[in-house]
Enzyme design. Structure first.
Site, PDB file in Angstrom:
ATOM      1  N   ASP A 127      -4.654   3.873  -2.140  1.00  0.00           N
ATOM      2  CA  ASP A 127      -5.748   4.220  -1.239  1.00  0.00           C
ATOM      3  C   ASP A 127      -6.233   5.649  -1.457  1.00  0.00           C
ATOM      4  OD1 ASP A 127      -6.057   1.838   0.546  1.00  0.00           O
ATOM      5  OD2 ASP A 127      -3.924   2.238   0.897  1.00  0.00           O
ATOM      6  N   HIS A 158      -1.203  -1.239  -4.440  1.00  0.00           N
ATOM      7  CA  HIS A 158      -2.468  -0.915  -3.761  1.00  0.00           C
ATOM      8  C   HIS A 158      -2.490   0.586  -3.477  1.00  0.00           C
ATOM      9  CE1 HIS A 158      -6.003  -1.895  -1.251  1.00  0.00           C
ATOM     10  NE2 HIS A 158      -5.568  -0.923  -0.448  1.00  0.00           N
ATOM     11  N   ASP A 194      -6.899  -6.033   4.277  1.00  0.00           N
ATOM     12  CA  ASP A 194      -6.320  -4.690   4.243  1.00  0.00           C
ATOM     13  C   ASP A 194      -6.284  -4.083   5.650  1.00  0.00           C
ATOM     14  OD1 ASP A 194      -5.380  -2.253   3.517  1.00  0.00           O
ATOM     15  OD2 ASP A 194      -7.107  -1.674   2.299  1.00  0.00           O
ATOM     16  N   GLY A 195      -5.065  -3.950   6.170  1.00  0.00           N
ATOM     17  CA  GLY A 195      -4.874  -3.266   7.451  1.00  0.00           C
ATOM     18  C   GLY A 195      -4.198  -4.129   8.495  1.00  0.00           C
ATOM     19  N   MET A 228     -12.027   4.917  -0.839  1.00  0.00           N
ATOM     20  CA  MET A 228     -12.718   5.161   0.432  1.00  0.00           C
ATOM     21  C   MET A 228     -13.380   6.528   0.295  1.00  0.00           C
ATOM     22  SD  MET A 228      -9.718   3.583   2.792  1.00  0.00           S
ATOM     23  CE  MET A 228      -8.623   3.561   1.371  1.00  0.00           C
ATOM     24  N   MET A 246     -11.751  -5.179   5.385  1.00  0.00           N
ATOM     25  CA  MET A 246     -10.936  -4.269   6.184  1.00  0.00           C
ATOM     26  C   MET A 246     -10.649  -4.924   7.531  1.00  0.00           C
ATOM     27  SD  MET A 246     -10.359  -1.749   4.223  1.00  0.00           S
ATOM     28  CE  MET A 246      -9.282  -1.016   5.454  1.00  0.00           C
ATOM     29  N   GLY A 265      -8.831   4.509   6.919  1.00  0.00           N
ATOM     30  CA  GLY A 265      -8.480   5.917   7.092  1.00  0.00           C
ATOM     31  C   GLY A 265      -6.997   6.152   7.317  1.00  0.00           C
ATOM     32  N   PHE A 266      -6.339   5.175   7.915  1.00  0.00           N
ATOM     33  CA  PHE A 266      -4.939   5.395   8.273  1.00  0.00           C
ATOM     34  C   PHE A 266      -4.128   4.107   8.154  1.00  0.00           C
ATOM     35  CE2 PHE A 266      -7.721   8.207  10.622  1.00  0.00           C
ATOM     36  CZ  PHE A 266      -7.197   9.458  10.302  1.00  0.00           C
ATOM     37  N   MET A 302      -8.826   8.547  -0.439  1.00  0.00           N
ATOM     38  CA  MET A 302      -9.695   8.947   0.693  1.00  0.00           C
ATOM     39  C   MET A 302     -10.202  10.371   0.476  1.00  0.00           C
ATOM     40  SD  MET A 302      -7.541   7.477   3.915  1.00  0.00           S
ATOM     41  CE  MET A 302      -6.661   5.916   3.829  1.00  0.00           C
ATOM     42  N   SER A 345       0.843  -1.196   0.000  1.00  0.00           N
ATOM     43  CA  SER A 345       0.000   0.000   0.000  1.00  0.00           C
ATOM     44  C   SER A 345       0.877   1.244   0.000  1.00  0.00           C
ATOM     45  CB  SER A 345      -0.896   0.025   1.233  1.00  0.00           C
ATOM     46  OG  SER A 345      -1.424   1.342   1.370  1.00  0.00           O
TER      47      SER A 345
END
Ligand code: DX5
Ligand code: ZN
Length: 215
Positions: A34, A32, A174-175, A67, A136, A141-142, A36, A7
């Site tokens: 992201d 990946h 993811d995460g 997102m 997720m 978000g982070f 937002m 990511s």
């Protein structure tokens, strides 16, 4: 072996070329990315313009995780920027079936992401239409958050659903993916590992990617 998707949220944005080169030369499979919007999630990152630049520097699959609210307004722009897979959040789509058809008609693979609280059974009537589920394993978000352990049961439940229906759907996690939990995530039935901090904050990112790949 799992698909590894570093990511870029944790990449060095002052020198993206170097991080793109590193991922190109590594055993990673996908980029990946992201996106937002500061509304669906409490953070803002980048949009199609940055992705277009990254795409030019990339030799791999471009996996774009939106997102954002109203993703249908931007699907075409992300296609033009070079997205191969476009993932939207189930919580952000009132007309999810329509959104998926739009993504596919633009020539991209369609993914649906679920926040940690959304039951995987919400996918039961749409799973046959999609290429990927992004589960997720943190609240979106982070980067750099801790893996939520219930995700392992969610992976098993979702994999059971795809097997029962005879479907070939990617399950992407993811995460909070680390070298310590990656094996259990894959054993539960996931086949795509997103990793931001674990890759980009490590002393040797290409070696970390290799270790994730060979887990
Ligand atoms: C979080 C993003 C993730 C994030 C993962 O909202 O969707 O892709 O970059 O970062 P790590 O691997 O650091 O948890
Ligand atoms: Zn993501």
């Amino acid at each position: 072996m799992p698909i590894i998707a570093p990511s870029f949220l944790s990449a060095n944005f002052l020198n993206l070329q170097a991080d793109c080169d590193m991922v190109n030369q590594s055993l990673a499979d996908w980029f990946h990315l992201d996106v937002m919007d500061g509304r669906f999630v409490p953070n803002i990152t980048f949009g199609p313009m940055i992705i277009e630049f990254i795409r030019k520097a990339s030799t791999k699959v471009c996996d774009v995780h939106l997102m954002i609210e109203e993703p249908e307004k931007f699907a075409e722009q992300f296609k033009n920027a070079g997205a191969d897979i476009l993932t939207v959040h189930i919580e952000a789509c009132t007309h999810l079936h329509r959104n998926i058809q739009q993504i596919k008609s633009l020539g991209m693979k369609a993914g649906v992401a679920l926040n940690p609280h959304t039951p995987v059974t919400e996918l039961s009537d749409i799973i046959q239409d999609i290429d990927l589920v992004c589960l997720m394993s943190v609240n979106p978000g982070f980067g750099g958050q801790k893996f939520i352990p219930q995700t392992l049961d969610r992976i098993k439940q979702l994999r059971r659903m795809t097997v029962e229906k005879g479907l070939n759907v990617h399950i992407e996690i993811d995460g909070g993916v680390t070298l310590d939990n990656a094996a259990s995530i894959v054993a539960a039935g996931a086949d795509v590992l997103v990793a931001g901090n674990t890759v980009f904050k490590s002393a040797n990112p290409a070696e970390t990617i290799r270790q994730l790949k060979l887990i």
